[in-house]
Design a protein around this motif. Structure first.
Motif, mmCIF file in Angstrom:
data_model
loop_
_atom_site.group_PDB
_atom_site.id
_atom_site.type_symbol
_atom_site.label_atom_id
_atom_site.label_comp_id
_atom_site.label_asym_id
_atom_site.label_seq_id
_atom_site.Cartn_x
_atom_site.Cartn_y
_atom_site.Cartn_z
ATOM 1 N N ASP A 87 -7.098 9.252 0.230
ATOM 2 C CA ASP A 87 -6.556 8.206 0.142
ATOM 3 C C ASP A 87 -4.787 8.661 -0.576
ATOM 4 O O ASP A 87 -3.979 7.652 -0.043
ATOM 5 C CB ASP A 87 -7.560 7.243 -0.555
ATOM 6 C CG ASP A 87 -8.705 6.733 0.270
ATOM 7 O OD1 ASP A 87 -8.377 6.818 1.476
ATOM 8 O OD2 ASP A 87 -9.704 6.196 -0.492
ATOM 9 N N LYS A 88 -5.099 9.536 -1.074
ATOM 10 C CA LYS A 88 -3.905 9.949 -1.779
ATOM 11 C C LYS A 88 -4.180 11.721 -2.027
ATOM 12 O O LYS A 88 -5.251 11.910 -2.867
ATOM 13 C CB LYS A 88 -3.543 8.982 -3.245
ATOM 14 C CG LYS A 88 -4.655 8.715 -3.898
ATOM 15 C CD LYS A 88 -4.235 8.132 -4.668
ATOM 16 C CE LYS A 88 -5.163 7.830 -6.045
ATOM 17 N NZ LYS A 88 -4.795 6.499 -6.932
ATOM 18 N N PRO A 89 -2.920 12.218 -2.834
ATOM 19 C CA PRO A 89 -3.356 13.325 -3.384
ATOM 20 C C PRO A 89 -4.888 12.880 -4.404
ATOM 21 O O PRO A 89 -4.311 13.263 -5.338
ATOM 22 C CB PRO A 89 -1.987 13.744 -3.946
ATOM 23 C CG PRO A 89 -0.830 13.367 -2.642
ATOM 24 C CD PRO A 89 -1.355 11.962 -2.175
ATOM 25 N N GLN A 90 -5.078 14.056 -4.530
ATOM 26 C CA GLN A 90 -5.796 14.349 -5.327
ATOM 27 C C GLN A 90 -5.819 15.441 -6.158
ATOM 28 O O GLN A 90 -5.785 17.047 -6.196
ATOM 29 C CB GLN A 90 -7.488 14.581 -4.197
ATOM 30 C CG GLN A 90 -8.987 14.689 -5.693
ATOM 31 C CD GLN A 90 -9.151 13.426 -6.006
ATOM 32 O OE1 GLN A 90 -9.428 12.367 -5.604
ATOM 33 N NE2 GLN A 90 -9.551 13.708 -7.176
ATOM 34 N N TYR A 118 -5.544 12.422 5.861
ATOM 35 C CA TYR A 118 -5.230 11.530 5.118
ATOM 36 C C TYR A 118 -5.251 9.713 5.759
ATOM 37 O O TYR A 118 -5.700 10.562 6.905
ATOM 38 C CB TYR A 118 -3.741 11.226 3.864
ATOM 39 C CG TYR A 118 -3.635 11.946 3.482
ATOM 40 C CD1 TYR A 118 -3.974 11.899 1.661
ATOM 41 C CD2 TYR A 118 -2.853 14.280 3.365
ATOM 42 C CE1 TYR A 118 -3.781 12.957 0.851
ATOM 43 C CE2 TYR A 118 -2.469 14.459 2.143
ATOM 44 C CZ TYR A 118 -3.120 14.145 1.320
ATOM 45 O OH TYR A 118 -3.172 15.331 -0.338
ATOM 46 N N GLU A 134 -1.546 5.862 5.906
ATOM 47 C CA GLU A 134 -1.504 6.658 4.265
ATOM 48 C C GLU A 134 -0.218 7.877 5.449
ATOM 49 O O GLU A 134 1.323 8.471 3.564
ATOM 50 C CB GLU A 134 -2.312 7.285 3.740
ATOM 51 C CG GLU A 134 -1.111 8.367 2.040
ATOM 52 C CD GLU A 134 -0.752 8.095 1.168
ATOM 53 O OE1 GLU A 134 -0.696 8.290 0.753
ATOM 54 O OE2 GLU A 134 -1.814 6.240 1.442
ATOM 55 N N GLN A 135 -0.446 8.387 6.237
ATOM 56 C CA GLN A 135 0.777 9.797 7.017
ATOM 57 C C GLN A 135 1.833 8.693 7.081
ATOM 58 O O GLN A 135 2.569 9.434 6.625
ATOM 59 C CB GLN A 135 -0.230 10.498 7.653
ATOM 60 C CG GLN A 135 -1.519 10.975 7.450
ATOM 61 C CD GLN A 135 -1.812 12.206 8.447
ATOM 62 O OE1 GLN A 135 -0.823 13.126 9.158
ATOM 63 N NE2 GLN A 135 -3.723 11.869 8.537
ATOM 64 N N SER A 191 3.838 8.136 4.372
ATOM 65 C CA SER A 191 4.423 9.796 3.843
ATOM 66 C C SER A 191 5.626 10.132 4.813
ATOM 67 O O SER A 191 5.959 10.613 4.341
ATOM 68 C CB SER A 191 3.236 10.028 3.491
ATOM 69 O OG SER A 191 2.627 10.275 4.343
#
Length: 209
Positions: free
Chosen positions: A127-130, A155, A159-160, A163
């Motif tokens: 869902d987001k950077p981990q 993602y 989200e993509q 971003s």
């Protein structure tokens, strides 16, 4: 420090006509994937005998055996090279981090010499950077006879889009552009076969440039 940064487009491309008709056979190098030049049987790139990137995982690498009768070609045989080290993609489709870690922990505990251990590419849906993503993957692989080659995060389309909306084209990968374009046209992610076909085409384009 790569020639791909020096050569611009096809500025250095040469026509197949530079090879005279009286040449019996022209063996060219550098390109990874085997191919004929301008559909000429006697002008070829034989391709790399081994995979040089994970995108070539399902490509049948080969060598060419050319038999001559005097100055004339009698036969050209494509000899497929057996894969001595496997290349794995886990999972086959991007999955959540928990699912991926569970799948990695379930890999067999075969004890293989390092030179025989498969190369592994891991695809994770986020869902987001981990944070500490690589460390978690390595922990799940502890004791497994594999060599981690690449972790590819995926993602959600929302989200993509959010971003990438305000980023320059030069700042995003071809894979991201392709995935977003596919989703916009077909309302979903490309299949594994389509994604692998795109990776093959991308490799060919990059090499030709």
């Amino acid at each position: 420090m790569s020639e791909r940064r020096v050569l611009g487009g096809n500025q250095h491309a040469l026509p197949a006509s530079i090879f005279a008709d009286d040449m019996s056979y022209v063996a060219l190098g550098h390109l990874h994937l085997a191919q004929k030049v301008a559909k000429k049987e006697h002008v070829r790139y034989s391709g790399s005998p081994i995979p040089l990137s994970m995108s070539e995982r399902n490509y049948p690498h080969q060598i060419l055996a050319v038999e001559f009768d005097g100055s004339n070609i009698k036969a050209i045989e494509e000899i497929i090279i057996p894969r001595c080290v496997d290349m794995l993609k886990v999972p086959t489709k991007p999955a959540s981090l928990d699912e991926v870690l569970a799948t990695l922990k379930a890999l067999p505990d075969d004890e293989l010499p390092r030179e025989q251990q498969p190369f592994l590419e891991v695809h994770v849906l986020l869902d987001k950077p981990q944070a500490l993503l690589r460390e978690k993957v390595l922990q799940a692989l502890e004791g497994k006879s594999v060599r981690l080659a690449k972790i590819t995060p995926h993602y959600s389309q929302r989200e993509q889009q959010d971003s990438l909306q305000h980023r320059r084209l030069s700042e995003v990968s071809p894979q991201q552009v392709f995935a977003l374009s596919w989703n916009k046209k077909f309302d979903g992610e490309p299949t594994e076969a389509i994604a692998e076909a795109f990776e093959t085409l991308l490799t060919q384009v990059e090499e030709q440039e």
